[in-house]
Design an enzyme around this catalytic site. Structure first.
Site, mmCIF file in Angstrom:
data_model
loop_
_atom_site.group_PDB
_atom_site.id
_atom_site.type_symbol
_atom_site.label_atom_id
_atom_site.label_comp_id
_atom_site.label_asym_id
_atom_site.label_seq_id
_atom_site.Cartn_x
_atom_site.Cartn_y
_atom_site.Cartn_z
ATOM 1 N N GLY A 110 1.873 2.565 10.967
ATOM 2 C CA GLY A 110 2.924 3.589 10.917
ATOM 3 C C GLY A 110 3.570 3.903 12.256
ATOM 4 O O GLY A 110 4.338 4.858 12.371
ATOM 5 N N SER B 171 2.690 -1.624 10.502
ATOM 6 C CA SER B 171 4.130 -1.621 10.831
ATOM 7 C C SER B 171 4.874 -2.907 10.472
ATOM 8 O O SER B 171 5.866 -3.248 11.113
ATOM 9 C CB SER B 171 4.338 -1.308 12.321
ATOM 10 O OG SER B 171 3.942 0.013 12.599
ATOM 11 N N GLU C 96 -6.045 -4.559 10.529
ATOM 12 C CA GLU C 96 -5.044 -3.526 10.788
ATOM 13 C C GLU C 96 -5.440 -2.754 12.042
ATOM 14 O O GLU C 96 -6.288 -1.846 11.974
ATOM 15 C CB GLU C 96 -5.022 -2.506 9.639
ATOM 16 C CG GLU C 96 -4.363 -2.968 8.398
ATOM 17 C CD GLU C 96 -3.715 -1.800 7.668
ATOM 18 O OE1 GLU C 96 -2.525 -1.883 7.417
ATOM 19 O OE2 GLU C 96 -4.396 -0.810 7.371
ATOM 20 N N HIS D 92 -9.997 1.479 4.715
ATOM 21 C CA HIS D 92 -8.728 1.775 5.402
ATOM 22 C C HIS D 92 -8.957 2.858 6.458
ATOM 23 O O HIS D 92 -9.702 3.813 6.219
ATOM 24 C CB HIS D 92 -7.675 2.223 4.387
ATOM 25 C CG HIS D 92 -6.296 2.219 4.981
ATOM 26 N ND1 HIS D 92 -5.870 3.182 5.859
ATOM 27 C CD2 HIS D 92 -5.268 1.332 4.869
ATOM 28 C CE1 HIS D 92 -4.627 2.896 6.246
ATOM 29 N NE2 HIS D 92 -4.251 1.782 5.647
ATOM 30 N N GLY E 78 2.643 -1.014 4.381
ATOM 31 C CA GLY E 78 2.632 0.392 3.982
ATOM 32 C C GLY E 78 4.051 0.884 3.754
ATOM 33 O O GLY E 78 4.677 0.593 2.743
ATOM 34 N N GLY E 79 4.577 1.611 4.745
ATOM 35 C CA GLY E 79 5.891 2.253 4.630
ATOM 36 C C GLY E 79 6.977 1.357 4.042
ATOM 37 O O GLY E 79 7.716 1.771 3.139
ATOM 38 N N ASN F 125 0.852 -1.195 0.000
ATOM 39 C CA ASN F 125 0.000 0.000 0.000
ATOM 40 C C ASN F 125 0.886 1.242 0.000
ATOM 41 O O ASN F 125 1.466 1.594 1.019
ATOM 42 C CB ASN F 125 -0.897 -0.037 1.257
ATOM 43 C CG ASN F 125 -1.764 1.195 1.362
ATOM 44 O OD1 ASN F 125 -1.886 1.978 0.427
ATOM 45 N ND2 ASN F 125 -2.396 1.377 2.526
ATOM 46 N N TRP F 126 0.966 1.879 -1.147
ATOM 47 C CA TRP F 126 1.856 3.043 -1.280
ATOM 48 C C TRP F 126 1.261 4.331 -0.724
ATOM 49 O O TRP F 126 1.928 5.349 -0.662
ATOM 50 C CB TRP F 126 2.245 3.236 -2.753
ATOM 51 C CG TRP F 126 3.393 2.382 -3.177
ATOM 52 C CD1 TRP F 126 3.990 1.384 -2.455
ATOM 53 C CD2 TRP F 126 4.111 2.458 -4.412
ATOM 54 N NE1 TRP F 126 5.019 0.833 -3.173
ATOM 55 C CE2 TRP F 126 5.121 1.468 -4.373
ATOM 56 C CE3 TRP F 126 3.998 3.242 -5.553
ATOM 57 C CZ2 TRP F 126 6.014 1.266 -5.437
ATOM 58 C CZ3 TRP F 126 4.884 3.038 -6.607
ATOM 59 C CH2 TRP F 126 5.877 2.065 -6.541
ATOM 60 N N LYS F 127 -0.015 4.286 -0.390
ATOM 61 C CA LYS F 127 -0.682 5.493 0.146
ATOM 62 C C LYS F 127 -0.411 6.689 -0.772
ATOM 63 O O LYS F 127 -0.358 6.514 -1.980
ATOM 64 C CB LYS F 127 -0.217 5.740 1.582
ATOM 65 C CG LYS F 127 -0.354 4.495 2.452
ATOM 66 C CD LYS F 127 -0.127 4.757 3.899
ATOM 67 C CE LYS F 127 -0.304 3.446 4.662
ATOM 68 N NZ LYS F 127 -0.361 3.616 6.087
HETATM 69 P P1 PGA Z 1 2.338 0.709 7.675
HETATM 70 O O1 PGA Z 1 0.939 0.917 6.950
HETATM 71 O O2 PGA Z 1 2.915 -0.592 7.207
HETATM 72 O O3 PGA Z 1 3.180 1.887 7.231
HETATM 73 O O4 PGA Z 1 2.094 0.699 9.144
HETATM 74 C C1 PGA Z 1 0.079 -0.152 6.743
HETATM 75 C C2 PGA Z 1 -1.217 0.339 6.125
HETATM 76 O O5 PGA Z 1 -1.779 1.316 6.623
HETATM 77 O O6 PGA Z 1 -1.709 -0.230 5.148
#
Ligand code: PGA
Length: 244
Positions: A174, A205, A168, A99, A226-227, A11-13
Site C-alpha cells: 500500500g 503495490s 510481500e 498476511h 491489493g488496491g 486481495n480485496w481486504k
Molecule cells: P497492495 O496490497 O497491492 O495494496 O500493496 C497487497 C497486499 O497486501 O496483499
C-alpha cells in the site's frame, strides 16, 4: 516470469459491498476470451462476499478464497471466527494466511502454522505470506526473517505442494514502493531454493504501471494485488500488460 501459469491473486481486504460484485462482469468476460490456460485469477473477497462471488464466477475459470481461517477444523464456540471447513463448504479453493495485516494484530508463526495445517486438511490451497519490515530490511535481516517465517510457518508440513508463497515486503504494501529489480530477483530465487518446487508470487503495490518491470523477474509465478485489484479496469490492465 516463469513460462508456466501466471497467478493473479486479487486481495480485496476489507473493501466491497454486494453491489461491488457487478464489477466482476467485465472481468469474467475478459477472462473467458483472453489467453486461456495462460493464467489463473483468484479473488479473495471479504467473507461477506465470498459465497455470492463464488456463485457469480461459477461458469468461469476464476477461483476464489478466504482471507483468513481459524486454526481448528471443527465447529466451536469461537465468536467472530470462521474455519477452513466453512470456507471449503461455500466453494473456496484457497485461503491466504500470514498476511502482515493479520500478523500485526498478534498472529504469530505458531498460529499461522496451525492455520496452514487446518487449511491443507480441508483441501484448500494456501497462499502463505512472508516478508520483512523496513526496519528489518535496513538492518539487512531480510533473509533471516524469511527463513524464520518459512521454517516456523511450514513446520511439520512435509507436502508443500498445496502451498503458494507470496513474498510481500511489509514496507511495500500500500506504499507505492517496490523493491529494486536486483533485490527482488535474488529474494525470489532464495525462496525457491528454500522451498523446492514452490510457486512464489510477489505482492506489494503492484499496479498497471510497475507491472512491466515486475514481470521481468526471473522465476516469478505471479502477483498478489491489493488496491489495484479493486477496480476491474486496473486488474485487466495488469493482466494484459503481463503478457504484452
Ligand atoms: P497492495 O496490497 O497491492 O495494496 O500493496 C497487497 C497486499 O497486501 O496483499
Amino acid at each position: 516470469m516463469t513460462n508456466k501459469y501466471v497467478y493473479f491473486v486479487a486481495n480485496w481486504k476489507m473493501f466491497g459491498k454486494l453491489r461491488t460484485l457487478d464489477s466482476l462482469d467485465k472481468v469474467i468476460k475478459f477472462v473467458k476470451n483472453y489467453k486461456v490456460n495462460k493464467f489463473k485469477l483468484i479473488y479473495l473477497p471479504p467473507t461477506t462476499l465470498l459465497h455470492p462471488l463464488i456463485k457469480k464466477i461459477k461458469s468461469s475459470p476464476i477461483e476464489a478464497g478466504g482471507q483468513n481461517c481459524h486454526q481448528g477444523q471443527n465447529f466451536g464456540a469461537n465468536t467472530g471466527q470462521i474455519n477452513s471447513t466453512m470456507l471449503k463448504d461455500v466453494g473456496a479453493k484457497y485461503v491466504i494466511l500470514g498476511h502482515s495485516e493479520i500478523r500485526q494484530l498478534g498472529e504469530d508463526e505458531k498460529l499461522i502454522n496451525l492455520k496452514i495445517k487446518s487449511a491443507i486438511k480441508s483441501r484448500l490451497k494456501v497462499i502463505f505470506c512472508i516478508g520483512e519490515t523496513l526496519k528489518q530490511k535496513n538492518k539487512k535481516l531480510t533473509r533471516r526473517v524469511l527463513n524464520h517465517q518459512i521454517n516456523k510457518g511450514l513446520s511439520n508440513i512435509p507436502n508443500k505442494k498445496n502451498v503458494i508463497i507470496a513474498y510481500e515486503p511489509v514496507w511495500a504494501i500500500g506504499s507505492g514502493l517496490i523493491p529494486k529489480y536486483s533485490e527482488l530477483s535474488k529474494t525470489i530465487t532464495y525462496i525457491k531454493q528454500r522451498i523446492k518446487g514452490a510457486k512464489v508470487l510477489y505482492g506489494g503495490s503492484v499496479n498497471s504501471r510497475n507491472i512491466k518491470n515486475l514481470k521481468k523477474i526471473n522465476n516469478l509465478d505471479g502477483f498478489l494485488i491489493g488496491g489495484a485489484s479493486q477496480t476491474s479496469k486496473n486488474l485487466i490492465d495488469i493482466i494484459k500488460k503481463t503478457f504484452n
